[in-house]
Write a protein that holds these residues in place. Structure first.
Motif, PDB file in Angstrom:
ATOM      1  N   LEU A  34      -6.298  19.256 -22.021  1.00 20.15           N
ATOM      2  CA  LEU A  34      -6.050  17.834 -22.235  1.00 20.15           C
ATOM      3  C   LEU A  34      -6.399  17.032 -20.987  1.00 20.15           C
ATOM      4  CD1 LEU A  34      -5.016  15.504 -23.935  1.00 20.15           C
ATOM      5  CD2 LEU A  34      -2.694  16.037 -23.146  1.00 20.15           C
ATOM      6  N   ARG A  35      -6.022  17.541 -19.824  1.00 17.35           N
ATOM      7  CA  ARG A  35      -6.380  16.857 -18.583  1.00 17.35           C
ATOM      8  C   ARG A  35      -7.898  16.752 -18.443  1.00 17.35           C
ATOM      9  NH1 ARG A  35      -2.937  19.520 -13.747  1.00 17.35           N
ATOM     10  NH2 ARG A  35      -4.651  18.525 -12.619  1.00 17.35           N
ATOM     11  N   ALA A  36      -8.600  17.817 -18.811  1.00 18.19           N
ATOM     12  CA  ALA A  36     -10.057  17.806 -18.737  1.00 18.19           C
ATOM     13  C   ALA A  36     -10.637  16.758 -19.676  1.00 18.19           C
ATOM     14  CB  ALA A  36     -10.609  19.188 -19.070  1.00 18.19           C
ATOM     15  N   ARG A  37     -10.062  16.628 -20.871  1.00 19.50           N
ATOM     16  CA  ARG A  37     -10.555  15.626 -21.834  1.00 19.50           C
ATOM     17  C   ARG A  37     -10.329  14.211 -21.302  1.00 19.50           C
ATOM     18  NH1 ARG A  37      -7.982  16.132 -27.409  1.00 19.50           N
ATOM     19  NH2 ARG A  37      -9.615  14.609 -27.910  1.00 19.50           N
ATOM     20  N   VAL A  38      -9.178  13.970 -20.671  1.00 15.35           N
ATOM     21  CA  VAL A  38      -8.909  12.639 -20.117  1.00 15.35           C
ATOM     22  C   VAL A  38      -9.890  12.322 -18.991  1.00 15.35           C
ATOM     23  CG1 VAL A  38      -7.226  11.254 -18.846  1.00 15.35           C
ATOM     24  CG2 VAL A  38      -6.487  12.637 -20.802  1.00 15.35           C
ATOM     25  N   ARG A  95       0.226   8.068 -27.669  1.00  8.59           N
ATOM     26  CA  ARG A  95       0.334   7.387 -26.375  1.00  8.59           C
ATOM     27  C   ARG A  95       1.189   8.197 -25.402  1.00  8.59           C
ATOM     28  NH1 ARG A  95       0.681   0.831 -26.926  1.00  8.59           N
ATOM     29  NH2 ARG A  95      -1.037   0.538 -28.397  1.00  8.59           N
ATOM     30  N   ALA A  96       2.229   8.830 -25.918  1.00  5.84           N
ATOM     31  CA  ALA A  96       3.097   9.623 -25.049  1.00  5.84           C
ATOM     32  C   ALA A  96       2.329  10.802 -24.449  1.00  5.84           C
ATOM     33  CB  ALA A  96       4.304  10.133 -25.838  1.00  5.84           C
ATOM     34  N   THR A  97       1.485  11.427 -25.261  1.00  4.60           N
ATOM     35  CA  THR A  97       0.684  12.550 -24.767  1.00  4.60           C
ATOM     36  C   THR A  97      -0.311  12.080 -23.721  1.00  4.60           C
ATOM     37  OG1 THR A  97       0.914  13.704 -26.873  1.00  4.60           O
ATOM     38  CG2 THR A  97      -0.880  14.402 -25.448  1.00  4.60           C
ATOM     39  N   ALA A  98      -0.959  10.925 -24.000  1.00  2.00           N
ATOM     40  CA  ALA A  98      -1.911  10.373 -23.039  1.00  2.00           C
ATOM     41  C   ALA A  98      -1.206  10.014 -21.735  1.00  2.00           C
ATOM     42  CB  ALA A  98      -2.598   9.151 -23.624  1.00  2.00           C
ATOM     43  N   ALA A  99      -0.037   9.404 -21.841  1.00  2.00           N
ATOM     44  CA  ALA A  99       0.707   9.017 -20.641  1.00  2.00           C
ATOM     45  C   ALA A  99       1.115  10.239 -19.830  1.00  2.00           C
ATOM     46  CB  ALA A  99       1.942   8.210 -21.042  1.00  2.00           C
ATOM     47  N   ALA A 149      -0.470  13.142 -19.711  1.00  2.00           N
ATOM     48  CA  ALA A 149      -1.668  13.677 -19.057  1.00  2.00           C
ATOM     49  C   ALA A 149      -2.041  12.836 -17.850  1.00  2.00           C
ATOM     50  CB  ALA A 149      -2.825  13.717 -20.054  1.00  2.00           C
ATOM     51  N   VAL A 150      -1.967  11.519 -17.993  1.00  2.00           N
ATOM     52  CA  VAL A 150      -2.280  10.634 -16.870  1.00  2.00           C
ATOM     53  C   VAL A 150      -1.292  10.855 -15.732  1.00  2.00           C
ATOM     54  CG1 VAL A 150      -2.298   8.218 -16.117  1.00  2.00           C
ATOM     55  CG2 VAL A 150      -3.456   8.884 -18.232  1.00  2.00           C
ATOM     56  N   LYS A 151      -0.007  11.052 -16.076  1.00  2.00           N
ATOM     57  CA  LYS A 151       1.003  11.316 -15.044  1.00  2.00           C
ATOM     58  C   LYS A 151       0.657  12.566 -14.243  1.00  2.00           C
ATOM     59  CE  LYS A 151       5.979  12.034 -14.423  1.00  2.00           C
ATOM     60  NZ  LYS A 151       7.291  12.152 -15.113  1.00  2.00           N
ATOM     61  N   ASP A 152       0.226  13.614 -14.944  1.00  2.00           N
ATOM     62  CA  ASP A 152      -0.170  14.853 -14.265  1.00  2.00           C
ATOM     63  C   ASP A 152      -1.375  14.611 -13.355  1.00  2.00           C
ATOM     64  OD1 ASP A 152       1.829  16.278 -15.496  1.00  2.00           O
ATOM     65  OD2 ASP A 152       0.533  17.103 -17.069  1.00  2.00           O
ATOM     66  N   LEU A 153      -2.348  13.842 -13.837  1.00  2.00           N
ATOM     67  CA  LEU A 153      -3.549  13.581 -13.052  1.00  2.00           C
ATOM     68  C   LEU A 153      -3.255  12.701 -11.840  1.00  2.00           C
ATOM     69  CD1 LEU A 153      -6.054  13.035 -15.997  1.00  2.00           C
ATOM     70  CD2 LEU A 153      -6.056  14.946 -14.388  1.00  2.00           C
ATOM     71  N   LEU A 154      -2.316  11.755 -12.016  1.00  2.00           N
ATOM     72  CA  LEU A 154      -1.890  10.937 -10.880  1.00  2.00           C
ATOM     73  C   LEU A 154      -1.217  11.817  -9.823  1.00  2.00           C
ATOM     74  CD1 LEU A 154      -0.458   7.825 -12.760  1.00  2.00           C
ATOM     75  CD2 LEU A 154      -2.370   7.778 -11.143  1.00  2.00           C
ATOM     76  N   ALA A 155      -0.373  12.738 -10.284  1.00  2.00           N
ATOM     77  CA  ALA A 155       0.309  13.628  -9.345  1.00  2.00           C
ATOM     78  C   ALA A 155      -0.677  14.512  -8.601  1.00  2.00           C
ATOM     79  CB  ALA A 155       1.332  14.481 -10.095  1.00  2.00           C
ATOM     80  N   ALA A 156      -1.768  14.912  -9.300  1.00  2.00           N
ATOM     81  CA  ALA A 156      -2.802  15.743  -8.679  1.00  2.00           C
ATOM     82  C   ALA A 156      -3.783  14.923  -7.850  1.00  2.00           C
ATOM     83  CB  ALA A 156      -3.560  16.513  -9.759  1.00  2.00           C
ATOM     84  N   GLN A 157      -3.582  13.584  -7.831  1.00  2.00           N
ATOM     85  CA  GLN A 157      -4.425  12.653  -7.079  1.00  2.00           C
ATOM     86  C   GLN A 157      -5.887  12.694  -7.525  1.00  2.00           C
ATOM     87  OE1 GLN A 157      -3.679  13.527  -2.896  1.00  2.00           O
ATOM     88  NE2 GLN A 157      -1.822  12.307  -2.922  1.00  2.00           N
ATOM     89  N   LEU A 158      -6.091  12.986  -8.809  1.00  2.00           N
ATOM     90  CA  LEU A 158      -7.438  12.951  -9.371  1.00  2.00           C
ATOM     91  C   LEU A 158      -7.765  11.584  -9.956  1.00  2.00           C
ATOM     92  CD1 LEU A 158      -7.578  16.441 -11.114  1.00  2.00           C
ATOM     93  CD2 LEU A 158      -8.751  15.738  -9.027  1.00  2.00           C
ATOM     94  N   VAL A 159      -6.748  10.799 -10.307  1.00  2.00           N
ATOM     95  CA  VAL A 159      -6.955   9.456 -10.835  1.00  2.00           C
ATOM     96  C   VAL A 159      -6.016   8.506 -10.106  1.00  2.00           C
ATOM     97  CG1 VAL A 159      -7.617  10.346 -13.107  1.00  2.00           C
ATOM     98  CG2 VAL A 159      -5.238   9.665 -12.690  1.00  2.00           C
ATOM     99  N   GLU A 160      -6.252   7.212 -10.321  1.00  2.00           N
ATOM    100  CA  GLU A 160      -5.391   6.193  -9.732  1.00  2.00           C
ATOM    101  C   GLU A 160      -5.335   5.007 -10.667  1.00  2.00           C
ATOM    102  OE1 GLU A 160      -7.213   5.160  -6.064  1.00  2.00           O
ATOM    103  OE2 GLU A 160      -9.047   4.388  -6.974  1.00  2.00           O
ATOM    104  N   ASP A 161      -4.252   4.233 -10.571  1.00  2.00           N
ATOM    105  CA  ASP A 161      -4.203   2.982 -11.314  1.00  2.00           C
ATOM    106  C   ASP A 161      -5.220   2.043 -10.710  1.00  2.00           C
ATOM    107  OD1 ASP A 161      -2.081   2.843 -13.438  1.00  2.00           O
ATOM    108  OD2 ASP A 161      -0.958   3.766 -11.798  1.00  2.00           O
ATOM    109  N   GLY A 162      -6.013   1.412 -11.599  1.00  2.00           N
ATOM    110  CA  GLY A 162      -7.143   0.631 -11.121  1.00  2.00           C
ATOM    111  C   GLY A 162      -6.981  -0.850 -11.300  1.00  2.00           C
TER     112      GLY A 162
END
Length: 402
Positions: free
Chosen positions: A8-12, A35-39, A41-54
């Motif tokens: 799922l993280r890879a798909r996001v 939306r809960a699933t997407a949120a 996944a985004v939370k995990d990616l934020l924690a891994a510092q792979l994404v950021e709020d833009g």
């Protein structure tokens, strides 16, 4: 086995890389998840510092963490490395996740070099570039490799008949993975050039595109409805080994009269040496572009021969665009005009009447850019970051774009 969470993280990440910043709601809608699933996944990616709020579409600041705020990939969070064992040039680059070059270099390359020596050399250059760029190795996501020969879709190794004849049987991706301690993925250079042109270049809007690569060999990449077509075992597109003269010169593949044996830059240079003596490939192509009669004649004849073969392909595939890349394209219209004329002459009118034929938009960097796209896609399919040779795709005949 990759966990559902990692997939799922890879798909996001895939969606953000392809479409740019997206809100959590947008991601849920585009990926067909809640939306809960997407949120989550985004939370995990934020924690891994792979994404950021833009930023929003008008580049105005948004409140961090607001559910409707867009999320974007942190381009500096990870990097990709591309290695293109070109037909005349070795190109290596380190790029961020937005495909912007951090470092990029090129060296002359001898396709007759032994495989192990070439892999050693490439690995040494990569190590030096990583050090010069100051990048942490654990941020390097994957390495993509392009080679001038057919790649077996199941094993990732070179088929017999490659220009790199002495490399057949060598585990190129595995050898580089061991040298670099990084995941390595390899494909044919013409396929990679087609992938790059489809994503960034002259085939972005094409339904069917042919990418013809003319250099020391002749390659062909085929794009159908946004996918690179590889055939059942990975050897689709071997245009260079279409026999055009059964009494012609012996080809590297062992057959006689292959197109490649007649129109490669080496064959053309050798033909021109009868009248001009020793001449380099660069000089031959420069003279042709400048209007030299002899150089122009051998290049134009090559263009016409390739055009006849491409005309047949137009009957088979009915493309809407034909792009021509590789070093031979340095001759410009001297090559392209005869190619276009022959293509139209040797195909049915309806197959070519709406075909756009043009130089590749990405020039001689297309294959290098393609290695990055290919590596990025493979890394998303194998997110556990293996260091041994990674598994191949489940569907070897096609490759999804980013």
């Amino acid at each position: 086995m990759t966990s559902p969470k990692l997939r799922l993280r890879a798909r996001v990440l895939d969606a953000l890389q392809q479409f740019g910043p997206r809100s959590r709601a947008d991601l849920a809608r585009e990926l067909g998840i809640s939306r809960a699933t997407a949120a989550a996944a985004v939370k995990d990616l934020l924690a891994a510092q792979l994404v950021e709020d833009g930023m929003d579409a008008d580049a105005q600041p948004v409140r961090i963490g607001r559910p409707g705020s867009p999320v974007r990939i942190r381009t500096e969070a990870a990097y990709l490395i591309g290695i293109d064992f070109g037909r005349l040039t070795l190109r290596i680059g380190i790029f961020d996740l937005a495909y912007q070059a951090i470092r990029e270099e090129a060296w002359a390359f001898d396709i007759d070099a032994p495989a192990e020596a070439a892999l050693d050399r490439a690995a040494e250059h990569v190590e030096a570039m990583i050090t010069a760029a100051g990048i942490a190795r654990d941020k390097i996501r994957a390495v993509g490799v392009g080679v001038p020969g057919p790649v077996d879709a199941a094993t990732g190794m070179l088929h017999a008949g490659s220009i790199l004849a002495s490399w057949v049987g060598t585990d190129v991706p595995g050898g580089l993975a061991r040298r670099l301690d990084l995941p390595v993925y390899m494909d044919n250079d013409a396929n990679l050039g087609a992938l790059a042109e489809m994503t960034f270049g002259g085939a972005k809007t094409a339904k069917v595109a042919l990418y013809v690569l003319l250099s020391v060999g002749v390659g062909l990449g085929i794009v159908i409805n946004g996918r690179v077509f590889r055939g059942a075992s990975g050897i689709a597109g071997e245009l260079g080994h279409v026999v055009t003269d059964e009494r012609g010169a012996i080809c590297r593949c062992g057959s006689r009269g292959c197109l490649e044996a007649q129109v490669s830059v080496n064959a053309l240079r050798n033909a021109l040496q009868v009248s001009l003596g020793q001449i380099t490939t660069d000089d031959m192509l420069r003279l042709a572009a400048e209007g030299h009669i002899g150089a122009g004649r051998v290049v134009a004849d090559a263009g016409a021969m390739v055009g006849r073969a491409v005309g047949d392909l137009c009957n088979y595939f009915n493309p809407d665009v034909v792009l021509v890349g590789g070093e031979l394209m340095r001759a410009g219209s001297v090559l392209l005009n005869p190619l276009r004329d022959a293509m139209q002459r040797f195909s049915i009118a309806r197959a070519t009447e709406h075909v756009r034929i043009a130089p590749g938009a990405l020039g001689e960097r297309a294959e290098l850019l393609g290695t990055l796209l290919f590596a990025s896609e493979k890394a998303r399919q194998n997110p556990s970051r293996p260091t041994a040779r990674p598994a191949q795709t489940e569907n070897p005949s096609c490759e999804r774009t980013i």
